[in-house]
Design an enzyme around this catalytic site. Sequence first.
Site, PDB file in Angstrom:
ATOM      1  N   ARG A 111       0.834  -1.199   0.000  1.00  0.00           N
ATOM      2  CA  ARG A 111       0.000   0.000   0.000  1.00  0.00           C
ATOM      3  C   ARG A 111       0.872   1.253   0.000  1.00  0.00           C
ATOM      4  O   ARG A 111       2.082   1.196   0.148  1.00  0.00           O
ATOM      5  CB  ARG A 111      -1.003  -0.012   1.156  1.00  0.00           C
ATOM      6  CG  ARG A 111      -0.504  -0.523   2.508  1.00  0.00           C
ATOM      7  CD  ARG A 111      -1.207   0.181   3.607  1.00  0.00           C
ATOM      8  NE  ARG A 111      -1.001   1.601   3.457  1.00  0.00           N
ATOM      9  CZ  ARG A 111       0.114   2.229   3.804  1.00  0.00           C
ATOM     10  NH1 ARG A 111       1.128   1.572   4.331  1.00  0.00           N
ATOM     11  NH2 ARG A 111       0.224   3.527   3.615  1.00  0.00           N
ATOM     12  N   GLY A 112       0.194   2.434  -0.142  1.00  0.00           N
ATOM     13  CA  GLY A 112       0.922   3.684  -0.348  1.00  0.00           C
ATOM     14  C   GLY A 112       1.051   3.880  -1.854  1.00  0.00           C
ATOM     15  O   GLY A 112       1.476   2.966  -2.573  1.00  0.00           O
ATOM     16  N   ALA A 113       0.683   5.088  -2.319  1.00  0.00           N
ATOM     17  CA  ALA A 113       0.570   5.314  -3.767  1.00  0.00           C
ATOM     18  C   ALA A 113       1.859   4.996  -4.531  1.00  0.00           C
ATOM     19  O   ALA A 113       1.832   4.355  -5.586  1.00  0.00           O
ATOM     20  CB  ALA A 113       0.154   6.757  -4.019  1.00  0.00           C
ATOM     21  N   ARG A 159      -6.728  -0.613  -7.224  1.00  0.00           N
ATOM     22  CA  ARG A 159      -6.946   0.569  -6.359  1.00  0.00           C
ATOM     23  C   ARG A 159      -7.279   1.753  -7.272  1.00  0.00           C
ATOM     24  O   ARG A 159      -6.386   2.392  -7.820  1.00  0.00           O
ATOM     25  CB  ARG A 159      -5.698   0.920  -5.526  1.00  0.00           C
ATOM     26  CG  ARG A 159      -5.133  -0.122  -4.612  1.00  0.00           C
ATOM     27  CD  ARG A 159      -5.761  -0.273  -3.235  1.00  0.00           C
ATOM     28  NE  ARG A 159      -6.233   0.813  -2.455  1.00  0.00           N
ATOM     29  CZ  ARG A 159      -5.610   1.373  -1.414  1.00  0.00           C
ATOM     30  NH1 ARG A 159      -4.413   0.973  -1.066  1.00  0.00           N
ATOM     31  NH2 ARG A 159      -6.177   2.321  -0.710  1.00  0.00           N
ATOM     32  N   CYS A 179      -2.028   9.719   7.880  1.00  0.00           N
ATOM     33  CA  CYS A 179      -1.839   8.442   7.189  1.00  0.00           C
ATOM     34  C   CYS A 179      -0.370   8.062   7.131  1.00  0.00           C
ATOM     35  O   CYS A 179       0.373   8.300   8.111  1.00  0.00           O
ATOM     36  CB  CYS A 179      -2.484   8.461   5.806  1.00  0.00           C
ATOM     37  SG  CYS A 179      -2.653   6.797   5.097  1.00  0.00           S
ATOM     38  N   ASP A 201      -2.200  10.796  -3.108  1.00  0.00           N
ATOM     39  CA  ASP A 201      -2.519   9.671  -3.981  1.00  0.00           C
ATOM     40  C   ASP A 201      -2.669  10.166  -5.406  1.00  0.00           C
ATOM     41  O   ASP A 201      -2.194   9.533  -6.340  1.00  0.00           O
ATOM     42  CB  ASP A 201      -3.797   8.970  -3.510  1.00  0.00           C
ATOM     43  CG  ASP A 201      -3.427   7.844  -2.579  1.00  0.00           C
ATOM     44  OD1 ASP A 201      -3.209   8.117  -1.394  1.00  0.00           O
ATOM     45  OD2 ASP A 201      -3.290   6.699  -3.056  1.00  0.00           O
ATOM     46  N   ASN A 253      -6.230  12.249  -1.248  1.00  0.00           N
ATOM     47  CA  ASN A 253      -5.356  11.519  -0.329  1.00  0.00           C
ATOM     48  C   ASN A 253      -6.243  10.838   0.718  1.00  0.00           C
ATOM     49  O   ASN A 253      -7.471  10.978   0.712  1.00  0.00           O
ATOM     50  CB  ASN A 253      -4.350  12.486   0.314  1.00  0.00           C
ATOM     51  CG  ASN A 253      -3.201  11.758   0.990  1.00  0.00           C
ATOM     52  OD1 ASN A 253      -2.578  10.883   0.411  1.00  0.00           O
ATOM     53  ND2 ASN A 253      -2.927  12.093   2.231  1.00  0.00           N
ATOM     54  N   LYS A 254      -5.616  10.109   1.632  1.00  0.00           N
ATOM     55  CA  LYS A 254      -6.333   9.314   2.632  1.00  0.00           C
ATOM     56  C   LYS A 254      -7.500  10.078   3.262  1.00  0.00           C
ATOM     57  O   LYS A 254      -7.369  11.262   3.578  1.00  0.00           O
ATOM     58  CB  LYS A 254      -5.339   8.890   3.712  1.00  0.00           C
ATOM     59  CG  LYS A 254      -5.885   8.075   4.852  1.00  0.00           C
ATOM     60  CD  LYS A 254      -6.607   6.833   4.422  1.00  0.00           C
ATOM     61  CE  LYS A 254      -5.809   5.963   3.493  1.00  0.00           C
ATOM     62  NZ  LYS A 254      -6.570   4.872   2.906  1.00  0.00           N
ATOM     63  N   LYS A 264       2.243  11.244  -9.517  1.00  0.00           N
ATOM     64  CA  LYS A 264       0.952  11.256  -8.808  1.00  0.00           C
ATOM     65  C   LYS A 264      -0.026  12.234  -9.489  1.00  0.00           C
ATOM     66  O   LYS A 264      -1.151  12.401  -9.033  1.00  0.00           O
ATOM     67  CB  LYS A 264       1.154  11.699  -7.356  1.00  0.00           C
ATOM     68  CG  LYS A 264       2.246  10.978  -6.583  1.00  0.00           C
ATOM     69  CD  LYS A 264       1.751   9.779  -5.863  1.00  0.00           C
ATOM     70  CE  LYS A 264       2.782   9.083  -5.028  1.00  0.00           C
ATOM     71  NZ  LYS A 264       3.210   9.779  -3.836  1.00  0.00           N
TER      72      LYS A 264
HETATM   73  C1  RUB Z   1      -1.922   5.873   1.724  1.00  0.00           C
HETATM   74  C2  RUB Z   1      -2.003   7.353   1.553  1.00  0.00           C
HETATM   75  C3  RUB Z   1      -0.700   8.089   1.395  1.00  0.00           C
HETATM   76  C4  RUB Z   1      -0.439   8.262  -0.109  1.00  0.00           C
HETATM   77  C5  RUB Z   1       0.980   8.752  -0.397  1.00  0.00           C
HETATM   78  O1  RUB Z   1      -3.190   5.258   1.551  1.00  0.00           O
HETATM   79  O2  RUB Z   1      -3.045   7.948   1.455  1.00  0.00           O
HETATM   80  O3  RUB Z   1      -0.781   9.355   1.955  1.00  0.00           O
HETATM   81  O4  RUB Z   1      -0.619   7.015  -0.754  1.00  0.00           O
HETATM   82  O5  RUB Z   1       1.917   7.798   0.062  1.00  0.00           O
HETATM   83  P1  RUB Z   1      -3.308   3.646   1.553  1.00  0.00           P
HETATM   84  P2  RUB Z   1       3.402   7.720  -0.586  1.00  0.00           P
HETATM   85  O6  RUB Z   1      -2.698   3.160   2.843  1.00  0.00           O
HETATM   86  O7  RUB Z   1      -4.780   3.391   1.462  1.00  0.00           O
HETATM   87  O8  RUB Z   1      -2.575   3.128   0.332  1.00  0.00           O
HETATM   88  O9  RUB Z   1       4.018   9.069  -0.409  1.00  0.00           O
HETATM   89  O10 RUB Z   1       4.081   6.638   0.194  1.00  0.00           O
HETATM   90  O11 RUB Z   1       3.217   7.376  -2.032  1.00  0.00           O
END
Ligand code: RUB
Length: 313
Positions: A21-23, A64, A130, A199, A209-210, A235
Amino acid sequence: MDRSWIRLEDTAEAISAMRIRGAARIGRSASEALAEYASSWEGEDPKELVSDLRRAGRRLHSTRPTAVSLRNAILLTLAGIDGCDSVDAIKEMVVKGSNGFLTSAEEAVGRIALLAKARIPFGSVVITHCNSNAALTAIEAAFTDGRVKGAICTESRPWRQGHVTSRRLAAGGIPTTMVVDSAIGLAVRMADVAVVGADTVTSDGTLYNKIGTSLLALAAKDAGVPFIVCAETFKFSNMADVTVEERSPSEVADPLRPEDLPGVRLYNPVFDYTDRSLIDCIVTEKGVISPDMAPSIIKDMFGDLSDEELNWL
Ligand code: RUB
């Protein structure tokens, strides 16, 4: 089902189930999965390989819907495959596309941290929401410079990514406090700056975002606390619409105890949107921009892709 497809399915399943997870991370995993799929594909017809790669891209994309990083990673990794006239050339193109994407994604985080930390005044308390690697890398870099004296993390229900965030920051030596999401209005007044990830950023500068990010942004505006977004350029989205992912109510309430909430429908949206008027700046690897500069980032990223390469997904 052949073996290479089974491995691709494993990645798709891990993204859906939020084991990955994480974009940025889901974008990187999708790109790696496509390179691996292409490399292990067995066959002789280049047209068939292009069609199978697109099927693989669509499968990964379905996991997603809100994170445009996933879409962009797939488009950029598979860019150019139509012009290849042999299976070997397609495979080479995909591996090259994936390596290029992974390297630039990794470098982007370091560059964003350098630019973002300069926006954090010395001795600040930072609030984040988040679990964003881009935002956390920036907060850690600012801490190393003496700019951060403490961090506040929201719990980020229902998945509680705030636990992961607060563990990481505390392990790095940053005095860290975690609050429940409903404490955002109070907690933001104890902070000097808010730093979050992204995201998706759309062409009008709206941030997805979250869930809860927009409340943090509103509360930050109300308290006069600057609101900074850390977002790699992949993004940014050239799409008119963003689908907000809705996940199972079982993430919010126990599905085995429907009697607890008789007659109640549970709505579990995963992301929300924050208007550009609430965002002080977006820090990308290409520079610090105001949200209304999003179209130029999008043009830069997709400038070399044909309409066909942009629209097949
Ligand atoms: C994670 C989330 C993060 C973004 C950016 O949501 O909202 O703020 O994805 O993360 P989830 P990064 O846990 O539902 O994936 O900077 O790591 O891309």
